[in-house]
Design a protein around this motif. Structure first.
Motif, PDB file in Angstrom:
ATOM      1  N   GLU A   1       0.840  -1.207   0.000  1.00  0.00           N
ATOM      2  CA  GLU A   1       0.000   0.000   0.000  1.00  0.00           C
ATOM      3  C   GLU A   1       0.868   1.248   0.000  1.00  0.00           C
ATOM      4  O   GLU A   1       0.448   2.298  -0.479  1.00  0.00           O
ATOM      5  CB  GLU A   1      -0.917  -0.009   1.225  1.00  0.00           C
ATOM      6  N   CYS A   2       2.086   1.124   0.569  1.00  0.00           N
ATOM      7  CA  CYS A   2       3.052   2.230   0.539  1.00  0.00           C
ATOM      8  C   CYS A   2       4.217   1.928  -0.397  1.00  0.00           C
ATOM      9  O   CYS A   2       4.709   2.811  -1.101  1.00  0.00           O
ATOM     10  CB  CYS A   2       3.585   2.517   1.939  1.00  0.00           C
ATOM     11  N   HIS A   3       4.662   0.668  -0.393  1.00  0.00           N
ATOM     12  CA  HIS A   3       5.772   0.270  -1.255  1.00  0.00           C
ATOM     13  C   HIS A   3       5.233  -0.022  -2.654  1.00  0.00           C
ATOM     14  O   HIS A   3       5.093  -1.173  -3.057  1.00  0.00           O
ATOM     15  CB  HIS A   3       6.476  -0.962  -0.672  1.00  0.00           C
ATOM     16  N   THR A   4       4.963   1.036  -3.375  1.00  0.00           N
ATOM     17  CA  THR A   4       4.386   0.895  -4.717  1.00  0.00           C
ATOM     18  C   THR A   4       5.447   0.596  -5.776  1.00  0.00           C
ATOM     19  O   THR A   4       5.114   0.263  -6.907  1.00  0.00           O
ATOM     20  CB  THR A   4       3.650   2.189  -5.106  1.00  0.00           C
ATOM     21  N   LYS A   5       6.711   0.739  -5.386  1.00  0.00           N
ATOM     22  CA  LYS A   5       7.818   0.452  -6.292  1.00  0.00           C
ATOM     23  C   LYS A   5       8.804  -0.466  -5.576  1.00  0.00           C
ATOM     24  O   LYS A   5       8.810  -0.532  -4.348  1.00  0.00           O
ATOM     25  CB  LYS A   5       8.538   1.746  -6.693  1.00  0.00           C
ATOM     26  N   PRO A   6       9.636  -1.183  -6.324  1.00  0.00           N
ATOM     27  CA  PRO A   6      10.667  -2.003  -5.677  1.00  0.00           C
ATOM     28  C   PRO A   6      11.558  -1.146  -4.784  1.00  0.00           C
ATOM     29  O   PRO A   6      11.745   0.051  -5.033  1.00  0.00           O
ATOM     30  CB  PRO A   6      11.452  -2.585  -6.864  1.00  0.00           C
TER      31      PRO A   6
ATOM     32  N   HIS B   1      14.754  -0.890  -4.278  1.00  0.00           N
ATOM     33  CA  HIS B   1      15.945  -0.231  -4.823  1.00  0.00           C
ATOM     34  C   HIS B   1      15.587   1.055  -5.564  1.00  0.00           C
ATOM     35  O   HIS B   1      16.356   2.011  -5.589  1.00  0.00           O
ATOM     36  CB  HIS B   1      16.730  -1.194  -5.733  1.00  0.00           C
ATOM     37  N   LYS B   2      14.384   1.125  -6.149  1.00  0.00           N
ATOM     38  CA  LYS B   2      13.950   2.354  -6.825  1.00  0.00           C
ATOM     39  C   LYS B   2      13.589   3.429  -5.822  1.00  0.00           C
ATOM     40  O   LYS B   2      13.897   4.604  -6.003  1.00  0.00           O
ATOM     41  CB  LYS B   2      12.764   2.054  -7.737  1.00  0.00           C
ATOM     42  N   LEU B   3      12.933   3.030  -4.755  1.00  0.00           N
ATOM     43  CA  LEU B   3      12.584   3.998  -3.719  1.00  0.00           C
ATOM     44  C   LEU B   3      13.843   4.578  -3.079  1.00  0.00           C
ATOM     45  O   LEU B   3      13.897   5.775  -2.767  1.00  0.00           O
ATOM     46  CB  LEU B   3      11.713   3.331  -2.646  1.00  0.00           C
ATOM     47  N   GLN B   4      14.852   3.755  -2.917  1.00  0.00           N
ATOM     48  CA  GLN B   4      16.095   4.217  -2.304  1.00  0.00           C
ATOM     49  C   GLN B   4      16.832   5.202  -3.209  1.00  0.00           C
ATOM     50  O   GLN B   4      17.337   6.214  -2.747  1.00  0.00           O
ATOM     51  CB  GLN B   4      16.999   3.023  -1.986  1.00  0.00           C
ATOM     52  N   THR B   5      16.858   4.923  -4.504  1.00  0.00           N
ATOM     53  CA  THR B   5      17.565   5.812  -5.429  1.00  0.00           C
ATOM     54  C   THR B   5      16.804   7.110  -5.663  1.00  0.00           C
ATOM     55  O   THR B   5      17.392   8.130  -6.018  1.00  0.00           O
ATOM     56  CB  THR B   5      17.786   5.116  -6.784  1.00  0.00           C
ATOM     57  N   GLU B   6      15.496   7.100  -5.448  1.00  0.00           N
ATOM     58  CA  GLU B   6      14.700   8.311  -5.635  1.00  0.00           C
ATOM     59  C   GLU B   6      14.700   9.198  -4.387  1.00  0.00           C
ATOM     60  O   GLU B   6      14.078  10.259  -4.372  1.00  0.00           O
ATOM     61  CB  GLU B   6      13.253   7.934  -5.993  1.00  0.00           C
ATOM     62  N   GLY B   7      15.403   8.753  -3.347  1.00  0.00           N
ATOM     63  CA  GLY B   7      15.539   9.571  -2.153  1.00  0.00           C
ATOM     64  C   GLY B   7      14.269   9.717  -1.342  1.00  0.00           C
ATOM     65  O   GLY B   7      14.073  10.727  -0.656  1.00  0.00           O
ATOM     66  N   VAL B   8      13.409   8.715  -1.379  1.00  0.00           N
ATOM     67  CA  VAL B   8      12.182   8.746  -0.582  1.00  0.00           C
ATOM     68  C   VAL B   8      12.536   8.647   0.900  1.00  0.00           C
ATOM     69  O   VAL B   8      13.388   7.857   1.298  1.00  0.00           O
ATOM     70  CB  VAL B   8      11.234   7.598  -0.989  1.00  0.00           C
TER      71      VAL B   8
ATOM     72  N   GLY C   1      12.767  -7.236  -1.366  1.00  0.00           N
ATOM     73  CA  GLY C   1      12.796  -5.892  -1.936  1.00  0.00           C
ATOM     74  C   GLY C   1      11.967  -5.733  -3.181  1.00  0.00           C
ATOM     75  O   GLY C   1      11.574  -4.613  -3.538  1.00  0.00           O
ATOM     76  N   GLU C   2      11.645  -6.838  -3.858  1.00  0.00           N
ATOM     77  CA  GLU C   2      10.830  -6.772  -5.070  1.00  0.00           C
ATOM     78  C   GLU C   2       9.346  -6.914  -4.765  1.00  0.00           C
ATOM     79  O   GLU C   2       8.497  -6.484  -5.547  1.00  0.00           O
ATOM     80  CB  GLU C   2      11.266  -7.879  -6.042  1.00  0.00           C
ATOM     81  N   ASN C   3       9.018  -7.542  -3.640  1.00  0.00           N
ATOM     82  CA  ASN C   3       7.622  -7.699  -3.226  1.00  0.00           C
ATOM     83  C   ASN C   3       7.574  -7.614  -1.705  1.00  0.00           C
ATOM     84  O   ASN C   3       7.773  -8.599  -1.007  1.00  0.00           O
ATOM     85  CB  ASN C   3       7.060  -9.044  -3.703  1.00  0.00           C
TER      86      ASN C   3
END
Length: 208
Positions: free
Chosen positions: A86-91, A93-100, A125-127
């Motif tokens: 519901e919050c982790h809408t992306k993998p 590693h993508k959230l980490q690189t986007e600086g969330v 990390g993928e699901n």
């Protein structure tokens, strides 16, 4: 039929008559304790003893591990932030690189050395709705004990047999047991050192 055979027959009949008459007894008299047990238990069908009343307010699920089948508390419905996606809408590693900004800022991982373990050692990390084994296989949150069993093999074997952890209710069937995460914080599983409870002898003296 000769005379000797007839005598044998007569003696046999007399023996049977004596045997039958000697077996006559009152209703509550028995030849042996075994006969008494058989007579008294003829209409006994056992009593129903169950542990269910001790956990009827807990949502349980049945598992089978090896030769052991028992109940454990269902966990996913008790996790406040589940589903994670519901919050982790992306993998991850993508959230980490986007600086969330980190949502779990209050969790300090004190389970193993950071060179050995970090968040994605256990979390997929993928699901994020699933945990993952050391070999990358998905593990359901309800069966997180499978994750713990990879390293804590002795405790896992003891837990399956009922020698480790807390059983819910009693030993009467159905057996129900807490899982690892019901007692241990998975991010900080170590129990702090505590002083043992002391017996209050003064209170006993005051009561006399």
């Amino acid at each position: 039929m000769n005379k000797s055979n007839r005598i044998i027959q007569v003696l046999g009949v007399l023996f049977l008559i004596i045997l039958v008459s000697s077996c006559k007894h009152k209703e509550d008299e028995y030849h042996s304790i075994t006969d008494k047990i058989r007579a008294k238990s003829k209409n006994y069908h056992g009593v129903t003893i169950s542990s269910e009343k001790y956990f009827d307010d807990i949502k349980m699920m049945e598992i089978t591990e090896g030769e052991h089948t028992f109940l454990i508390p269902e966990r996913k419905s008790q996790i406040k932030s589940f589903k994670c996606t519901e919050c982790h809408t992306k993998p991850l590693h993508k959230l980490q690189t986007e600086g969330v900004q980190k949502a779990h800022w209050d969790i300090a991982l004190k389970h193993a050395d950071l060179n050995t373990m970090n968040c994605i050692t256990c979390h997929n990390g993928e699901n994020m709705d699933e945990l993952k084994s050391l070999t990358g296989n998905q593990i359901d949150f309800n069966k997180s004990y499978k994750l713990c069993s990879q390293c804590h093999t002795k405790q896992f074997d003891d837990w399956k047999g009922g020698a480790h952890g807390k059983n819910i209710g009693g030993w009467a069937p159905p057996r129900a047991a807490m899982t690892c995460v019901n007692c241990h914080n998975p991010h900080k599983p170590h129990f702090e050192t505590r002083w043992p409870a002391r017996f209050n002898t003064q209170k006993i003296i005051d009561r006399k």
